[in-house]
Motif scaffolding. Sequence first.
Motif, short mmCIF file in Angstrom:
data_model
loop_
_atom_site.label_atom_id
_atom_site.label_comp_id
_atom_site.label_asym_id
_atom_site.label_seq_id
_atom_site.Cartn_x
_atom_site.Cartn_y
_atom_site.Cartn_z
N ALA A 85 -25.67 -7.45 15.99
CA ALA A 85 -25.50 -7.51 17.56
C ALA A 85 -25.20 -9.27 17.89
CB ALA A 85 -26.97 -7.26 18.40
N VAL A 86 -25.64 -10.23 17.15
CA VAL A 86 -25.15 -11.36 17.42
C VAL A 86 -23.74 -11.82 16.96
CG1 VAL A 86 -25.60 -13.89 16.82
CG2 VAL A 86 -27.67 -12.24 17.36
N THR A 87 -23.26 -11.36 15.78
CA THR A 87 -22.19 -11.96 15.32
C THR A 87 -20.92 -10.90 15.43
OG1 THR A 87 -22.55 -11.07 12.86
CG2 THR A 87 -23.17 -13.30 13.64
N ALA A 88 -21.38 -9.71 15.78
CA ALA A 88 -20.29 -8.40 15.85
C ALA A 88 -19.83 -8.03 14.30
CB ALA A 88 -19.23 -8.72 16.60
N MET A 89 -20.50 -8.63 13.46
CA MET A 89 -20.22 -8.15 12.06
C MET A 89 -21.40 -8.04 11.17
SD MET A 89 -17.37 -11.08 11.03
CE MET A 89 -18.35 -12.45 11.69
N THR A 90 -21.23 -7.27 10.21
CA THR A 90 -22.42 -7.18 9.20
C THR A 90 -22.34 -8.49 8.48
OG1 THR A 90 -20.95 -6.12 7.25
CG2 THR A 90 -21.94 -4.72 9.12
N PRO A 91 -23.34 -8.68 7.51
CA PRO A 91 -23.45 -9.93 6.87
C PRO A 91 -22.37 -9.82 5.76
CG PRO A 91 -25.79 -8.97 7.06
CD PRO A 91 -24.74 -7.91 7.51
N ILE A 92 -22.05 -8.86 5.22
CA ILE A 92 -20.91 -8.65 3.96
C ILE A 92 -19.65 -9.07 4.95
CG2 ILE A 92 -19.75 -7.24 2.49
CD1 ILE A 92 -22.26 -7.78 1.65
N GLN A 93 -19.36 -8.45 6.15
CA GLN A 93 -18.19 -8.83 6.69
C GLN A 93 -18.00 -10.23 7.05
OE1 GLN A 93 -18.68 -5.86 9.82
NE2 GLN A 93 -17.22 -4.48 9.09
N ASP A 120 -13.53 -11.44 -7.82
CA ASP A 120 -13.51 -11.21 -9.20
C ASP A 120 -12.11 -10.63 -9.58
OD1 ASP A 120 -15.92 -12.33 -9.56
OD2 ASP A 120 -17.04 -10.84 -9.42
N SER A 121 -11.64 -9.88 -8.48
CA SER A 121 -10.40 -8.95 -8.51
C SER A 121 -9.35 -9.48 -7.53
CB SER A 121 -10.65 -7.54 -8.20
OG SER A 121 -9.56 -6.76 -8.15
N ALA A 122 -8.18 -9.98 -8.39
CA ALA A 122 -6.82 -10.44 -7.77
C ALA A 122 -6.63 -9.14 -6.65
CB ALA A 122 -5.91 -11.14 -8.55
N SER A 123 -6.66 -8.18 -6.95
CA SER A 123 -6.24 -7.01 -6.42
C SER A 123 -6.61 -7.01 -5.25
CB SER A 123 -5.71 -5.73 -7.20
OG SER A 123 -6.83 -5.33 -7.50
N GLN A 124 -8.10 -6.91 -5.43
CA GLN A 124 -8.86 -6.75 -4.08
C GLN A 124 -8.62 -7.85 -3.06
OE1 GLN A 124 -13.08 -7.04 -4.78
NE2 GLN A 124 -13.63 -6.58 -2.87
N PHE A 125 -8.66 -9.13 -3.64
CA PHE A 125 -8.33 -10.24 -2.89
C PHE A 125 -7.07 -10.08 -2.09
CE2 PHE A 125 -5.93 -14.60 -2.56
CZ PHE A 125 -6.60 -15.06 -1.66
N GLU A 162 -7.25 -7.43 0.76
CA GLU A 162 -8.34 -7.81 1.88
C GLU A 162 -7.64 -8.65 2.79
OE1 GLU A 162 -12.15 -8.49 0.87
OE2 GLU A 162 -12.80 -6.42 0.09
N TYR A 163 -6.93 -9.64 2.10
CA TYR A 163 -6.10 -10.66 2.70
C TYR A 163 -4.98 -10.18 3.45
CZ TYR A 163 -3.87 -15.32 3.45
OH TYR A 163 -3.44 -16.38 4.18
N ARG A 164 -4.43 -9.24 3.00
CA ARG A 164 -3.38 -8.58 3.90
C ARG A 164 -3.85 -7.69 5.03
NH1 ARG A 164 2.12 -5.54 1.43
NH2 ARG A 164 2.88 -5.08 3.47
N ARG A 165 -4.84 -7.23 4.73
CA ARG A 165 -5.64 -6.42 5.84
C ARG A 165 -5.99 -7.29 7.01
NH1 ARG A 165 -9.71 -4.13 3.22
NH2 ARG A 165 -8.40 -2.30 2.54
N ARG A 166 -6.42 -8.54 6.68
CA ARG A 166 -7.04 -9.51 7.63
C ARG A 166 -5.75 -10.22 8.26
NH1 ARG A 166 -8.03 -12.50 11.11
NH2 ARG A 166 -9.64 -13.79 11.45
N PHE A 167 -4.63 -10.60 7.80
CA PHE A 167 -3.84 -11.44 8.22
C PHE A 167 -2.46 -10.80 8.29
CE2 PHE A 167 -6.77 -14.55 6.05
CZ PHE A 167 -7.29 -15.28 7.34
N GLY A 168 -2.23 -9.61 7.64
CA GLY A 168 -1.08 -8.82 8.19
C GLY A 168 -0.11 -9.16 7.09
N ARG A 169 -0.09 -9.95 6.06
CA ARG A 169 0.66 -10.27 5.21
C ARG A 169 -0.05 -10.57 3.80
NH1 ARG A 169 3.01 -13.39 9.51
NH2 ARG A 169 5.29 -12.89 9.89
N PRO A 170 0.57 -10.39 2.62
CA PRO A 170 -0.11 -10.74 1.36
C PRO A 170 -0.23 -12.28 1.18
CG PRO A 170 1.97 -9.15 1.07
CD PRO A 170 2.07 -9.63 2.45
N PRO A 171 -1.19 -12.67 0.47
CA PRO A 171 -1.20 -14.20 0.22
C PRO A 171 0.00 -15.14 0.13
CG PRO A 171 -2.97 -13.10 -0.98
CD PRO A 171 -1.85 -11.75 -0.52
#
Length: 235
Positions: free
Chosen positions: A158-166, A197-202, A205-214
């Motif tokens: 309710a405060v952050t509009a995110m879960t702790p993990i997010q 720990d996983s380069a592929s996961q990084f 998730e980076y691409r999902r957040r910023f629209g481009r690969p790192p």
Amino acid sequence: MFGYLDTEIAGMLDRSPASVGQLARRPRYRAHPRVRREATERFVSAALGGDIHALMEILAPDVTVWIDGGGVRQAAGLRPVHGRENLAPMIEREILWRLITGEQGVLVRQIGLADSRLTQIGRAVRFIRDHFTDPLRVEDLARLAGMSASPFHRHFRAVTAMTPIQCQKHIRLQEARLRLMSSTEDVADIGHAVGYDSASQFSREYRRRFGRPPGADAARLRTADGDVFQRLESV
């Protein structure tokens, strides 16, 4: 400026793109790229962390700003304020006043109450920010906030509009983007440094957040930063 387009900064500051462009292109002097990079790192770190005192420390010690009477002395005209030690408290008061009297003023005032939900959740957010590379246990955060897990999860969202993990993921990715922009570290090494720990996961998730690969995003940010420096040199 800082790798962002004028239009993006204008949206953050609620200013027009023209005014942002004017500020970006009126430096008093041309700073060395290393100095600009360090200032960028300090600014982003302070802004993301919500540390207003660290933000004020970025001001040049000999900064001078011309101000009016703030509506108190209308006929006084402009007067100079010299030095960071004199200007920083004024900026802090202005930021706090705008927060308290703005749309979120009620929520901001609750932060000052030691037993408010916002204060409790704030403790958890600070812990996540300070330990974002570590594995996260919601039960530990709930205990820190003085709640059981289920109410804590509900109030946190309710405060952050995110879960702790997010929230943790958001901080990790912002830190990774800052490192990509300001260093020549390998993408996989940066992912590992911010807690992945996983380069592929990084990368995913980076691409999902910023629209481009790192790697591609880093190249764009560095190009934008270099373009700004070239424009400054031509002034």
